[in-house]
Design an enzyme around this catalytic site. Structure first.
Site, short mmCIF file in Angstrom:
data_model
loop_
_atom_site.label_atom_id
_atom_site.label_comp_id
_atom_site.label_asym_id
_atom_site.label_seq_id
_atom_site.Cartn_x
_atom_site.Cartn_y
_atom_site.Cartn_z
N ARG A 124 23.07 -3.06 -7.55
CA ARG A 124 22.95 -1.58 -7.08
C ARG A 124 22.14 -0.76 -7.57
NH1 ARG A 124 28.44 -2.39 -6.55
NH2 ARG A 124 29.03 -2.89 -4.56
N LYS A 146 8.06 4.45 -3.94
CA LYS A 146 8.25 3.60 -2.87
C LYS A 146 8.09 2.25 -3.52
CE LYS A 146 5.32 5.34 0.45
NZ LYS A 146 4.81 5.30 1.78
N GLU A 188 -9.25 4.40 -2.92
CA GLU A 188 -8.36 5.32 -2.83
C GLU A 188 -8.42 6.79 -3.65
OE1 GLU A 188 -5.60 4.95 -0.95
OE2 GLU A 188 -5.63 3.04 -0.44
N LYS A 222 -1.99 12.31 -6.52
CA LYS A 222 -0.67 11.77 -5.78
C LYS A 222 0.59 12.49 -6.24
CE LYS A 222 1.54 7.90 -4.25
NZ LYS A 222 1.60 6.73 -3.60
N GLU A 232 9.04 11.36 1.83
CA GLU A 232 7.90 11.46 3.13
C GLU A 232 8.51 11.94 4.22
OE1 GLU A 232 6.82 7.39 3.70
OE2 GLU A 232 4.65 8.06 3.63
N ARG A 236 3.50 14.57 2.66
CA ARG A 236 3.10 13.38 2.19
C ARG A 236 2.18 12.64 2.86
NH1 ARG A 236 7.02 9.78 -2.06
NH2 ARG A 236 5.86 8.21 -2.21
N ASN A 240 -2.23 9.32 3.82
CA ASN A 240 -2.65 8.34 4.77
C ASN A 240 -3.99 8.74 5.32
OD1 ASN A 240 -0.46 6.75 4.81
ND2 ASN A 240 0.80 8.10 6.15
N HIS A 243 -5.95 5.81 6.89
CA HIS A 243 -5.33 4.90 7.22
C HIS A 243 -5.16 4.41 8.46
CE1 HIS A 243 -4.92 5.07 2.71
NE2 HIS A 243 -4.16 4.02 2.53
N HIS A 247 -5.96 0.75 8.63
CA HIS A 247 -5.06 -0.22 9.10
C HIS A 247 -5.37 -1.15 10.39
CE1 HIS A 247 -1.38 1.46 6.57
NE2 HIS A 247 -1.90 0.41 5.80
N HIS A 259 -7.98 -3.89 1.62
CA HIS A 259 -7.25 -2.59 2.19
C HIS A 259 -8.21 -1.61 1.93
CE1 HIS A 259 -4.19 0.39 2.76
NE2 HIS A 259 -4.44 0.91 1.61
N1 LIG Z 1 4.51 1.62 -3.11
C1 LIG Z 1 3.56 2.36 -2.79
O1 LIG Z 1 3.41 3.41 -2.69
C2 LIG Z 1 2.43 1.76 -2.15
C3 LIG Z 1 1.04 2.47 -1.98
C4 LIG Z 1 -0.01 1.73 -1.86
C5 LIG Z 1 0.09 0.19 -1.67
N2 LIG Z 1 0.97 -0.19 -1.84
C6 LIG Z 1 1.20 -1.77 -1.78
O2 LIG Z 1 0.17 -2.47 -2.96
C7 LIG Z 1 -0.44 -3.62 -2.60
C8 LIG Z 1 -1.84 -3.76 -2.88
O3 LIG Z 1 -1.76 -3.65 -4.17
P1 LIG Z 1 -2.98 -4.16 -4.92
O4 LIG Z 1 -4.36 -3.93 -4.24
O5 LIG Z 1 -3.00 -4.00 -6.34
O6 LIG Z 1 -2.93 -5.59 -4.66
P2 LIG Z 1 -2.43 -7.02 -5.61
O7 LIG Z 1 -1.29 -6.72 -6.27
O8 LIG Z 1 -2.33 -8.23 -4.64
O9 LIG Z 1 -3.42 -7.12 -6.61
C9 LIG Z 1 -4.97 -7.43 -6.23
C10 LIG Z 1 -5.12 -8.96 -6.84
O10 LIG Z 1 -5.57 -8.68 -8.35
C11 LIG Z 1 -4.86 -9.30 -9.23
N3 LIG Z 1 -4.68 -8.54 -10.32
C12 LIG Z 1 -4.16 -7.21 -10.62
N4 LIG Z 1 -4.38 -6.73 -11.79
C13 LIG Z 1 -5.17 -7.69 -12.48
C14 LIG Z 1 -5.89 -7.31 -13.69
N5 LIG Z 1 -5.69 -6.57 -14.44
N6 LIG Z 1 -6.62 -8.46 -14.03
C15 LIG Z 1 -6.84 -9.59 -13.13
N7 LIG Z 1 -6.22 -9.57 -11.94
C16 LIG Z 1 -5.53 -8.61 -11.52
C17 LIG Z 1 -3.50 -9.68 -8.61
O11 LIG Z 1 -2.74 -10.47 -9.20
C18 LIG Z 1 -4.06 -9.79 -7.10
O12 LIG Z 1 -4.60 -11.11 -7.10
C19 LIG Z 1 0.03 -3.90 -1.04
O13 LIG Z 1 1.36 -4.72 -0.85
C20 LIG Z 1 0.34 -2.52 -0.60
O14 LIG Z 1 1.60 -2.34 0.40
C21 LIG Z 1 2.31 0.32 -2.19
#
Ligand SMILES: NC(=O)c1ccc[n+]([C@@H]2O[C@H](COP(=O)([O-])OP(=O)(O)OC[C@H]3O[C@@H](n4cnc5c(N)ncnc54)[C@H](O)[C@@H]3O)[C@@H](O)[C@H]2O)c1
Length: 351
Positions: A124, A146, A188, A222, A232, A236, A240, A243, A247, A259
């Protein structure tokens, strides 16, 4: 010595710090101990990131008296699933992780979303620490609480709000991030500049990539948005920006577009739409487009038939009460949410 930045974030239940400086990764153990933790903790990472940084983090934690257990998950959005979370529960149980033992996420946004959801639900809820390693995770995913995973029906359909105990952002880890991922994160950063920080946008356009400064500026935008609307329910949604279009472009490319690439094109579309509706000047659109192009991000939307783009946008979660809502810039540093945008105007800017 490089400056150390700490940004406090107020949440509905308290406050947590975001520490940003070169080398903070090696201070993780000491910082965790300062927060009053001791004993066991779990590190969630993937092999791509773990090969570079899991050793450093483990050492820092061990030096501070912790007994860390390393929990690897596979790399990639396709593994952001309940099955991966269930695998983490098994690892946590086998390691004897208890209520007060923190889970640390070391990786990009995918790792953070998975580890955060596991931390929110295991027993939990156990304490959670974010150590984002991609630019996108630093400026966006790790801030705001999130967490969650995807279902076969769609992205991020299961999740929880889980505020971290702290976020540690070490710009040095970006050295190993592939260039395309870095650029995707820059989209971003541009988005945050357009939402609330004209100076950030100006510096990017001038080619000033002082990482610590740039990340802190983007994080502050942010933070101010999520503090105002932690769950949200309204404002917030400005995050987007780009987006709704983005998307749709990602989806229509079968996710071959990154993305950030989808978002970059989406931001340009949002600016053109705002201009067409008389909400912003042609100069604002030109500045936005020029900055994204300067950063090597795509600015022209892909050539899909309008019907399929419209359908892809309509299926997007951002549909409120059956109407598409768009986040549109009025000027740099001033964006708003618009409902009731006529379909014909959207069509005109895409064709
Ligand atoms: N929770 C939220 O508020 C929020 C907001 C925006 C996006 N997201 C989520 O985030 C995800 C996308 O995140 P992302 O773009 O970081 O993708 P990701 O986590 O897949 O990272 C991209 C790639 O880079 C690699 N990587 C990361 N850091 C590295 C480093 N320092 N050196 C070498 N390789 C590295 C990862 O292993 C991966 O292969 C999506 O699932 C999206 O839904 C969440």
């Amino acid at each position: 010595m490089k400056p150390k930045t700490t940004i406090p974030v107020k949440t509905p239940t308290g406050e947590y710090p975001i520490h940003i400086y070169d080398g903070v990764l090696t201070d993780a153990g000491a910082k965790l101990r300062e927060l009053g933790f001791a004993g066991k903790c779990a590190i969630v990472t993937n092999p791509t990131v773990g090969q570079y940084y899991a050793g450093k983090l483990t050492e820092s934690l061990t030096d501070a008296g912790f007994s860390p257990v390393l929990c690897e998950i596979p790399d990639g959005e396709q593994h952001k699933t309940l099955a991966t979370v269930a695998g983490l529960y098994d690892r946590f149980l086998a390691a004897g992780l208890e209520r007060g033992n923190p889970v640390l996420s070391l990786g990009g946004g995918v790792t953070g979303d998975i580890a955060g959801f596991a931390a929110a639900s295991y027993l939990r809820g156990v304490p959670f620490v974010q150590i984002p390693t991609s630019l996108l995770a630093m400026v966006d995913a790790s801030v705001g609480g999130k967490t969650g995973v995807d279902l076969p029906q769609g992205k991020n359909l299961v999740g929880a709000f889980k505020q971290p105990e702290m976020v540690l952002i070490d710009p040095l880890v970006l050295e190993t991030l592939p260039g395309a991922e870095f650029r995707s994160g820059l989209a971003e950063v541009v988005k945050h500049g357009i939402i609330a920080d004209e100076t950030l946008l100006e510096k990017l356009r001038a080619g000033d990539f002082s990482l610590g400064w740039m990340i802190a500026a983007a994080v502050r935008v942010k933070v101010s948005v999520v503090e105002e609307d932690p769950f949200e329910s309204g404002r917030r949604a400005v995050l987007n920006l780009g987006h709704t279009f983005g998307h749709a472009f990602e989806k229509l490319s079968d996710f071959r577009l990154r993305h950030g690439e989808g978002v970059a094109m989406g931001i340009v579309c949002a600016a053109r739409l705002a201009q067409s509706l008389g909400h912003c000047t042609p100069e604002t659109t030109a500045r936005i487009t020029d900055t994204l192009a300067f950063l090597d991000l795509p600015t022209e939307p892909p050539a899909h038939p309008f019907e399929s783009i419209w359908a892809a946008m309509g299926a997007d979660k951002k549909k409120a009460a059956g109407k598409l809502r768009f986040v549109l810039p009025r000027a740099i540093g001033d964006v708003d949410i618009f409902a009731d945008v006529p379909r014909s105007v959207v069509q005109s800017i895409l064709e």
